[in-house]
Design a protein around this motif. Structure first.
Motif, PDB file in Angstrom:
ATOM      1  N   THR A  77       0.839  -1.200   0.000  1.00  0.00           N
ATOM      2  CA  THR A  77       0.000   0.000   0.000  1.00  0.00           C
ATOM      3  C   THR A  77       0.867   1.241   0.000  1.00  0.00           C
ATOM      4  O   THR A  77       1.897   1.291   0.673  1.00  0.00           O
ATOM      5  N   LYS A  78       0.415   2.237  -0.729  1.00  0.00           N
ATOM      6  CA  LYS A  78       1.122   3.513  -0.695  1.00  0.00           C
ATOM      7  C   LYS A  78       0.575   4.313   0.472  1.00  0.00           C
ATOM      8  O   LYS A  78      -0.610   4.620   0.526  1.00  0.00           O
ATOM      9  N   TYR A  79       1.424   4.633   1.409  1.00  0.00           N
ATOM     10  CA  TYR A  79       0.927   5.358   2.577  1.00  0.00           C
ATOM     11  C   TYR A  79       1.190   6.834   2.433  1.00  0.00           C
ATOM     12  O   TYR A  79       2.245   7.252   1.964  1.00  0.00           O
ATOM     13  N   GLU A  80       0.244   7.638   2.839  1.00  0.00           N
ATOM     14  CA  GLU A  80       0.427   9.087   2.751  1.00  0.00           C
ATOM     15  C   GLU A  80       1.526   9.520   3.683  1.00  0.00           C
ATOM     16  O   GLU A  80       2.417  10.258   3.309  1.00  0.00           O
ATOM     17  N   GLN A  81       1.388   9.085   4.956  1.00  0.00           N
ATOM     18  CA  GLN A  81       2.512   9.357   5.861  1.00  0.00           C
ATOM     19  C   GLN A  81       3.161   8.033   6.145  1.00  0.00           C
ATOM     20  O   GLN A  81       2.489   7.062   6.449  1.00  0.00           O
ATOM     21  N   THR A  82       4.445   8.003   6.125  1.00  0.00           N
ATOM     22  CA  THR A  82       5.125   6.738   6.358  1.00  0.00           C
ATOM     23  C   THR A  82       4.791   6.243   7.750  1.00  0.00           C
ATOM     24  O   THR A  82       5.026   6.935   8.736  1.00  0.00           O
ATOM     25  N   PRO A  83       4.270   5.036   7.848  1.00  0.00           N
ATOM     26  CA  PRO A  83       3.967   4.520   9.185  1.00  0.00           C
ATOM     27  C   PRO A  83       5.252   4.259   9.940  1.00  0.00           C
ATOM     28  O   PRO A  83       6.239   3.848   9.363  1.00  0.00           O
ATOM     29  N   HIS A  84       5.208   4.528  11.234  1.00  0.00           N
ATOM     30  CA  HIS A  84       6.411   4.280  12.017  1.00  0.00           C
ATOM     31  C   HIS A  84       6.050   3.386  13.184  1.00  0.00           C
ATOM     32  O   HIS A  84       4.895   3.301  13.588  1.00  0.00           O
ATOM     33  N   GLU A  85       7.069   2.768  13.724  1.00  0.00           N
ATOM     34  CA  GLU A  85       6.845   1.885  14.853  1.00  0.00           C
ATOM     35  C   GLU A  85       6.404   2.718  16.058  1.00  0.00           C
ATOM     36  O   GLU A  85       6.743   3.887  16.192  1.00  0.00           O
ATOM     37  N   SER A  86       5.665   2.083  16.923  1.00  0.00           N
ATOM     38  CA  SER A  86       5.132   2.820  18.072  1.00  0.00           C
ATOM     39  C   SER A  86       6.218   3.087  19.093  1.00  0.00           C
ATOM     40  O   SER A  86       7.244   2.402  19.121  1.00  0.00           O
ATOM     41  N   PRO A  87       6.003   4.065  19.957  1.00  0.00           N
ATOM     42  CA  PRO A  87       7.010   4.372  20.974  1.00  0.00           C
ATOM     43  C   PRO A  87       7.179   3.232  21.974  1.00  0.00           C
ATOM     44  O   PRO A  87       6.354   2.323  22.034  1.00  0.00           O
ATOM     45  N   ILE A  88       8.210   3.330  22.792  1.00  0.00           N
ATOM     46  CA  ILE A  88       8.539   2.221  23.691  1.00  0.00           C
ATOM     47  C   ILE A  88       7.412   1.966  24.692  1.00  0.00           C
ATOM     48  O   ILE A  88       7.172   0.822  25.088  1.00  0.00           O
ATOM     49  N   SER A  89       6.670   3.048  25.067  1.00  0.00           N
ATOM     50  CA  SER A  89       5.587   2.824  26.030  1.00  0.00           C
ATOM     51  C   SER A  89       4.551   1.874  25.466  1.00  0.00           C
ATOM     52  O   SER A  89       3.878   1.170  26.199  1.00  0.00           O
ATOM     53  N   MET A  90       4.432   1.843  24.137  1.00  0.00           N
ATOM     54  CA  MET A  90       3.468   0.940  23.530  1.00  0.00           C
ATOM     55  C   MET A  90       4.077  -0.399  23.163  1.00  0.00           C
ATOM     56  O   MET A  90       3.395  -1.422  23.188  1.00  0.00           O
ATOM     57  N   THR A  91       5.349  -0.431  22.838  1.00  0.00           N
ATOM     58  CA  THR A  91       5.901  -1.718  22.421  1.00  0.00           C
ATOM     59  C   THR A  91       6.336  -2.567  23.605  1.00  0.00           C
ATOM     60  O   THR A  91       6.383  -3.795  23.503  1.00  0.00           O
ATOM     61  N   PHE A  92       6.622  -1.921  24.730  1.00  0.00           N
ATOM     62  CA  PHE A  92       7.043  -2.708  25.889  1.00  0.00           C
ATOM     63  C   PHE A  92       5.963  -3.709  26.315  1.00  0.00           C
ATOM     64  O   PHE A  92       6.259  -4.901  26.495  1.00  0.00           O
ATOM     65  N   PRO A  93       4.696  -3.273  26.454  1.00  0.00           N
ATOM     66  CA  PRO A  93       3.676  -4.273  26.804  1.00  0.00           C
ATOM     67  C   PRO A  93       3.561  -5.372  25.762  1.00  0.00           C
ATOM     68  O   PRO A  93       3.305  -6.525  26.108  1.00  0.00           O
ATOM     69  N   LEU A  94       3.746  -5.001  24.490  1.00  0.00           N
ATOM     70  CA  LEU A  94       3.646  -6.017  23.442  1.00  0.00           C
ATOM     71  C   LEU A  94       4.665  -7.121  23.681  1.00  0.00           C
ATOM     72  O   LEU A  94       4.373  -8.319  23.577  1.00  0.00           O
ATOM     73  N   ILE A  95       5.856  -6.696  24.018  1.00  0.00           N
ATOM     74  CA  ILE A  95       6.929  -7.683  24.199  1.00  0.00           C
ATOM     75  C   ILE A  95       6.638  -8.571  25.401  1.00  0.00           C
ATOM     76  O   ILE A  95       6.794  -9.801  25.347  1.00  0.00           O
ATOM     77  N   VAL A  96       6.180  -7.925  26.495  1.00  0.00           N
ATOM     78  CA  VAL A  96       5.895  -8.719  27.692  1.00  0.00           C
ATOM     79  C   VAL A  96       4.818  -9.755  27.414  1.00  0.00           C
ATOM     80  O   VAL A  96       4.941 -10.935  27.754  1.00  0.00           O
ATOM     81  N   LEU A  97       3.734  -9.294  26.749  1.00  0.00           N
ATOM     82  CA  LEU A  97       2.632 -10.228  26.481  1.00  0.00           C
ATOM     83  C   LEU A  97       3.052 -11.307  25.499  1.00  0.00           C
ATOM     84  O   LEU A  97       2.615 -12.460  25.610  1.00  0.00           O
TER      85      LEU A  97
END
Lengths: 105, 495, 639
Positions: free
Chosen positions: C464-484
């Motif tokens: 998909t062509k994205y209007e704004q380049t998607p970026h990875e979420s900040p650490i506050s959001m990725t930390f729970p992802l990793i734990v779970l």
């Protein structure tokens, strides 16, 4: 006591007079006519008093005496009523009963 | 000076003081002072009651008995038990909140506050009376000022509503008087003298035929002010046209006179009549509960919604009273208290919203949470309390009613109970409907974007009413025990 | 052994809620986030402590896990019936507080990043704490009424959180729908409670669940229409549970609840609140099992199995990734219900119960993870729909990997957590009811398929062509992802059967290799089909959809249940019940009263003519009256 005429006949005459007066009082249009009818009523009752006195209690005089009272009272009341009617005439310029119905619902 | 007569004397002094005031500022300060004193007295009464109950085991305490009219054995006989104490506290709080909400009553303020205090004195007198006749006198004192209050200071079709309300309540009083006289003339059935005293009549065995005749009369006489179906129609129009404080006082307190009267007079003095007629009135009150709730769904005027909501909640009070057991009666009293606070709070909030937006039509309002967040948030809380959310008083009351009602294992009672219980769903529907249309969503009218938030007197009024709702909801045990203990003698009479 | 500190676990979030709620405007947003996280961390630590103490130190006496209760009277109905408030510590309540703390804490941390900059930031954390308080209270309840109280509180928290974006009409409607549907279910719950209270004389869980207690031994004493009243009560209580857990047909609120912010969906509508129904049945499991030989339990099993299948079919066609996850949740909860439904009681027979709780645990981990990843993706592309996504693996590596782990877990691929729990469910089903087993296996295949459909759709598929380049979420959001994600990997190795069984004695579970192989194969087939259809851009899926024709359309429109709900509420309740009642009230009831008034006025109009103002009329009346009286007098005198 009139010979040959019983009390019933005279009483019926006075009663008829009385009720003619009542009828007149209820149905007449003119205030003066109503006054005249009141006179009729009063005079019928006067004759009633005298007749009964003379036929039933011939020795007494109270009936006749009272009839004089009634005549006096009737005269006074007529004077009063006429003065009221004159005052009323000065206000509404009429002596018809139908013009003074204002104290109604 | 006995503690109870003060409840009538203080309002009278307030009224006299009010006669000397000149403008709104003075009138409201005097009323506020008078009401605060009353509230202090009511709170003091609670503590005094508990202390007195430790030594004195009578049904009624703090009693006083003065002969008023010897020939008919009418006395000024007063006294309280736990239930009266609780209701007096309710009245004091609602009256004070009402005074605060009327802080800006601009037209004829002196007369307004005088009428309000007269009304409240009638209510106080009613709750402390133990003599049927005195009770009736105070009942009338409580009802009659409503005509002036709605007719002069109301809004909308106020003369019509005032007339309707007063005539229907007067009609009910006429019926009630017949009932009271019926009870009076049968009070010598055991050979004593004719008396109006409630406690003495309770000891007499009034003949069953008389009970069967006078119970419905007395019940209807009281229950009309308690919004019994189908005599409830004075309530929507009356409340909608009344000024805010009057609605608060009327729906919050006056409508409880009905339930209280049913309990103290109709059921206590005519128990066999109650047993005989209960099925009929259960049907009517159960209909009232579900019918009021469904009607409320369709309404668009805020005050009508609240009025029908009151019909529904008060239907539950009557329903519970007719179940004739302790748990249900406990629930009925708790529901009277709880609903009193809640509906007063609702009317106060509706008054605040109306004062700012000048409309009560929910379709014209929208997105108020963004504009007046404090008032809207309290409205949501009040709504949640009204639909019986645990943590608020409504839940405690309703659960008592349901558990008590369920104790009859007769199919008739079970069906009636389930119909009443299902009102919790319908209540949720109409409450959330209003919250969704009026408070949530986008702001409908751009003129509303700058509405002022709640003033100090409005916040005080709200808090006065919110605190008991939460208090009873979180810690109901002391209140429920107080009521249960006071219910003992009354239940014995019925069983 | 003193576990009374468990009372603090719900109370700390309550204090946080009151603090953030009352001082809403005065607290700076950053601070409120910290306060919320701190509160939950405290509760989490206490939960782990309690868990450790209970399971590993001194919970077990004579090989059986004991129940510890601490309670006080809150409200007395009669001499015997009362509502207590307190804490009940037993294997499932400890397990639940651990689950709730972990997920709630992860969601709190995630929300600090996700909700940053939002107007109602403090309010959001206040509501999250309110929810945590209610959920903790629910799982620690000691009696039926207490659980009902917290049940309602959880419902309100859900309402407030779904309606968080309250200026959006769809969010308002969704919040209302959720509350009303669950309220309707709670009506059944309440009636069930009333029945149990009346016929057994108690609401207390310990007394009710005692196999030698009055409630269970005398279940047959009163019956109604062929079934014991207690069976009716249990069915009604299950109705309440079915509402909260979005079982068919009370499921309609769950997809709409996705209007709430994604952390809310992760916490409430995936991991905790929706499993309250399962918890309720598990809590009352001895009653469900023994009363009328498990009649009510059969209903639980079939409703669970049907819901599981129904939701899985719908999930295949949905294009909003949150809705796919919502239906997936409904399907997985169906698994938990059916596992309870086919469970036995003693020893190894209780494998269904154990599997249900095990799946609750693992599902909480990977479903919360899936939602938080979805939130991450939605945050990046600003859309919920599959068509706006594709090829995101290049931009969001952490989200990609964690999502993949969760997807593998839910598809039941070893060694991830979902495999172990789902396998035990299928074993339990196989041993009791073959039909349910086949349904379960089929659903497992569907699960793998739809989950990888969206995995490939988001992270692979078309570029998909994205209007704004998607970026990875900040650490506050990725930390729970990793734990779970970590928990989704290792969670399966916990020997659940030693801790959580109906008879509390624990048993040793063994892997049933044939059944496991079938389950894994089915899962792999699902993944493969998804690979073929969705990994690379092609139109195979569209052709397939066309082949199914109208059945596809029905599935896409969720079998029209939402329309039925709208029809019943708007057309029937509103128009045909409520409006006529309101009109009846205005026209007839009120009309009668006004009519009485009007009649009085009309009568008065007619007779007011008596006062005509004419003296003659008065005189006439006078004379007539005198005549009448005179006649009466004469009549009486002469007689």
């Amino acid at each position: 006591m009139i010979a040959g005429i019983s009390i019933y006949e005279i009483l019926s005459v006075t009663s008829i007079l009385f009720f003619i007066g009542v009828y007149g009082f209820i149905t007449r249009k003119n205030l003066i006519s109503i006054l005249i009818s009141i006179e009729l009523i009063l005079n019928a009752s006067v004759v009633n008093f005298v007749v009964i006195n003379k036929y039933l209690y011939p020795d007494m005089l109270q009936g006749v005496l009272f009839s004089i009272f009634i005549i006096a009272v009737a005269a006074a009341e007529t004077a009063l009523a006429v003065s009221i009617i004159i005052n009323l005439y000065r206000q509404i310029n009429s002596v018809e009963v139908k013009d003074i119905e204002t104290m109604k619902y | 000076m006995d503690i109870l007569s003060l409840f009538i004397i203080v309002p009278v002094i307030t009224i006299i003081a009010l006669l000397f005031t000149k403008d709104l500022k003075q009138a409201r300060i005097v009323s506020m002072i008078g009401s605060i004193i009353q509230l202090g007295m009511a709170i003091n009464l609670v503590f005094a009651y508990f202390k007195e109950k430790e030594v004195n085991d009578n049904i009624m305490v703090f009693t006083k008995d003065l002969v008023w009219f010897k020939q008919f054995n009418i006395h000024y006989n007063i006294g309280v038990d736990g239930i009266s104490v609780a209701l007096l506290l309710l009245t004091a709080i609602v009256v004070l909140a009402g005074v605060f909400i009327s802080w800006k009553m601009k037209e004829l303020p002196k007369e307004f506050f005088i009428s309000l205090i007269v009304l409240s004195s009638g209510v106080y007198g009613f709750f402390i009376s133990l003599d049927l006749f005195t009770m009736f006198v105070f009942f009338e004192i409580a009802v009659i000022p409503m005509y002036l209050l709605i007719g002069i200071w109301g809004s909308g079709p106020r003369e019509y509503s005032a007339m309707k309300l007063t005539l229907m309540l007067m009609g009910a009083s006429a019926v009630l008087l017949v009932g009271i006289l019926g009870i009076y003339f049968n009070s010598n059935a055991d050979g004593g003298a004719l008396t109006f005293n409630i406690l003495e009549i309770a000891k007499v065995n009034i003949p069953i035929e008389a009970q069967k005749l006078f119970f419905p009369i007395t019940f209807i006489g009281f229950a009309v002010i308690g919004a019994l179906f189908p005599f409830h129609t004075w309530s929507p129009d009356g409340h909608a046209s009344a000024p805010t404080a009057v609605s608060m006082l009327h729906a919050g307190v006056l409508m409880k006179l009905g339930g209280y009267g049913v309990f103290r007079v109709a059921m206590y003095l005519l128990p066999e009549g109650a047993l005989h007629w209960s099925w009929f009135f259960i049907i009517l009150s159960a209909i009232g509960v579900i019918y009021g709730a469904f009607s409320a769904i369709k309404q668009t005027d805020l005050k009508y919604i609240n009025a029908y909501s009151s019909v529904s909640h008060l239907g539950m009070v009557l329903f519970a009273l007719l179940m004739l057991n302790k748990t249900a009666w406990n629930g009925a009293i708790l529901q009277s208290l709880s609903h009193g606070f809640m509906t007063a709070l609702f009317f106060a909030l509706i008054g605040m919203i109306y004062g700012r937006t000048h409309t009560r039509d929910i379709n014209k309002l929208g997105g108020l949470l963004k504009v007046i967040p404090f008032i809207s948030a309290i409205y949501v809380i009040a709504g949640l309390a009204s639909l019986g959310l645990p943590g608020f008083s409504g839940f405690v009351a309703e659960m008592n009613i349901f558990v008590g009602a369920f104790e009859h294992d007769d199919m008739f009672y079970r069906v009636a109970t389930i119909i009443s219980v299902s009102a919790i769903v319908v209540t949720a529907v109409y409450i959330l409907r209003v919250v969704g249309i009026m408070l949530m969503g986008p702001v409908k009218n751009p003129e509303f974007l700058n509405l002022p938030t709640a003033t100090w007197y409005e916040k005080t009024g709200i808090l006065l009413l919110l605190i008991p709702i939460v208090g009873i909801g979180v810690a109901p045990l002391w209140l429920s025990n107080m009521i249960l203990k006071s219910l003992e003698p009354f239940i014995q009479g019925v069983l | 052994m003193n576990l009374s500190y468990t009372i603090l676990i719900p109370l700390i979030p309550l204090v946080v809620f009151l603090l953030l709620g009352i001082f809403n405007k005065k607290i700076k947003p950053g601070i409120s986030g910290y306060i919320g996280v701190l509160g939950l961390t405290a509760s989490a630590i206490l939960s782990f402590l309690a868990g450790y103490q209970y399971f590993f130190v001194n919970g077990k006496v004579d090989g059986i896990y004991q129940t510890f209760v601490q309670k006080t009277v809150w409200m007395k109905f009669t001499e015997t019936l009362q509502i207590d408030m307190g804490v009940l510590v037993d294997p499932i309540s400890i397990m639940m507080i651990i689950v709730v703390s972990i997920v709630s804490l992860m969601v709190h941390i995630y929300s600090r990043g996700y909700m940053k900059g939002d107007d109602g930031y403090t309010k959001f954390f206040a509501f999250l704490s309110l929810f945590s308080f209610s959920m903790f209270g629910l799982v620690l309840s000691t009696n039926l009424f207490q659980i009902y109280i917290f049940w309602e509180l959880v419902g309100v928290s859900s309402y407030l959180l779904i309606g968080y974006y309250y200026t959006k009409p769809s969010a308002v409607a969704a919040a209302k729908k959720a509350f009303i549907v669950t309220r309707f279910a709670d009506l059944g719950f309440l009636i069930g409670i009333l029945i149990i209270g009346y016929y057994t004389g108690t609401y207390d869980f310990e007394s009710l669940n005692n196999p030698e207690g009055n409630a269970i031994v005398n279940w047959a004493s009163t019956s109604f229409m062929g079934l014991s009243v207690l069976t009716w009560a249990l069915i009604l209580i299950f109705m309440g549970g079915a509402g909260k857990s979005a079982m068919f047909p009370l499921h309609i609120w769950l997809p709409d609840a996705m209007e709430g912010p994604t952390p809310v969906s992760a916490l409430i509508h995936a991991a905790t609140m929706v499993v309250a129904g399962v918890y309720l049945v598990a809590r009352l499991f001895p009653m469900y099992y023994f009363v009328e030989d498990g009649f009510a339990l059969n209903i639980v099993a079939f409703v669970g199995a049907f819901s599981s299948l129904f939701a899985a079919i719908i999930a295949i066609t949905q294009t909003d990734i949150k809705r796919v996850l919502a239906f997936s949740t409904m399907s997985q909860i169906g698994y938990m219900m059916l596992a309870l439904g086919v469970s036995g009681y003693d020893g190894h027979e209780g494998v269904g119960y154990m599997a249900s709780m095990f799946h609750l645990f693992t599902h909480a981990m990977f479903k919360a993870l899936l939602f938080l990843c979805a939130g991450s993706v939605i945050h990046a592309v600003h859309s919920n729909y599959l068509k706006d996504m594709g090829g995101l693996r290049k931009y969001m590596p952490i989200t990609n990997i964690t999502f993949l782990i969760a997807a593998l877990a839910i598809a039941g691929i070893p060694p991830f957590a979902g495999f172990w729990s789902k396998d035990e469910i299928l074993v339990a089903a196989f041993e009791h009811n073959k039909l349910i087993y086949y349904v379960g296996v089929f659903v497992a295949g569907l699960t793998a398929f739809y989950m990888f459909r969206i995995y490939f759709g988001i992270f692979w598929g078309k570029e998909t062509k994205y209007e704004q380049t998607p970026h990875e979420s900040p650490i506050s959001m990725t930390f729970p992802l990793i734990v779970l994600a970590f928990l989704s990997i290792v969670g399966g190795f916990i020997p659940f059967s030693e801790f959580i069984t109906p008879d509390r004695a624990g048993f040793e579970a063994h892997l049933n290799y044939p059944l496991a192989a079938i389950a894994v194969t089915v899962g792999l087939i699902g993944i493969m089909l998804a690979w073929i259809f969705y990994k690379n851009e092609n139109d195979l899926s569209d052709k397939f959809a066309k082949a199914f024709g109208s059945f596809y359309k029905w599935t896409y429109d969720k079998f029209y249940f939402d329309e039925i709900y709208l029809f019943v509420t708007k057309k029937i309740l509103f128009k045909r019940v409520s409006a006529p009642i309101a009109k009846f009230d205005k026209k007839y009831v009120d009309g009668t009263m006004v009519g009485i008034g009007n009649t009085t006025v009309a009568t008065s109009e007619k007779i007011k003519g008596i006062q005509s103002g004419r003296v003659q009329d008065y005189a006439f009346a006078f004379i007539a009256g005198v005549v009448v009286i005179a006649l009466v007098f004469i009549y009486l005198w002469t007689n």
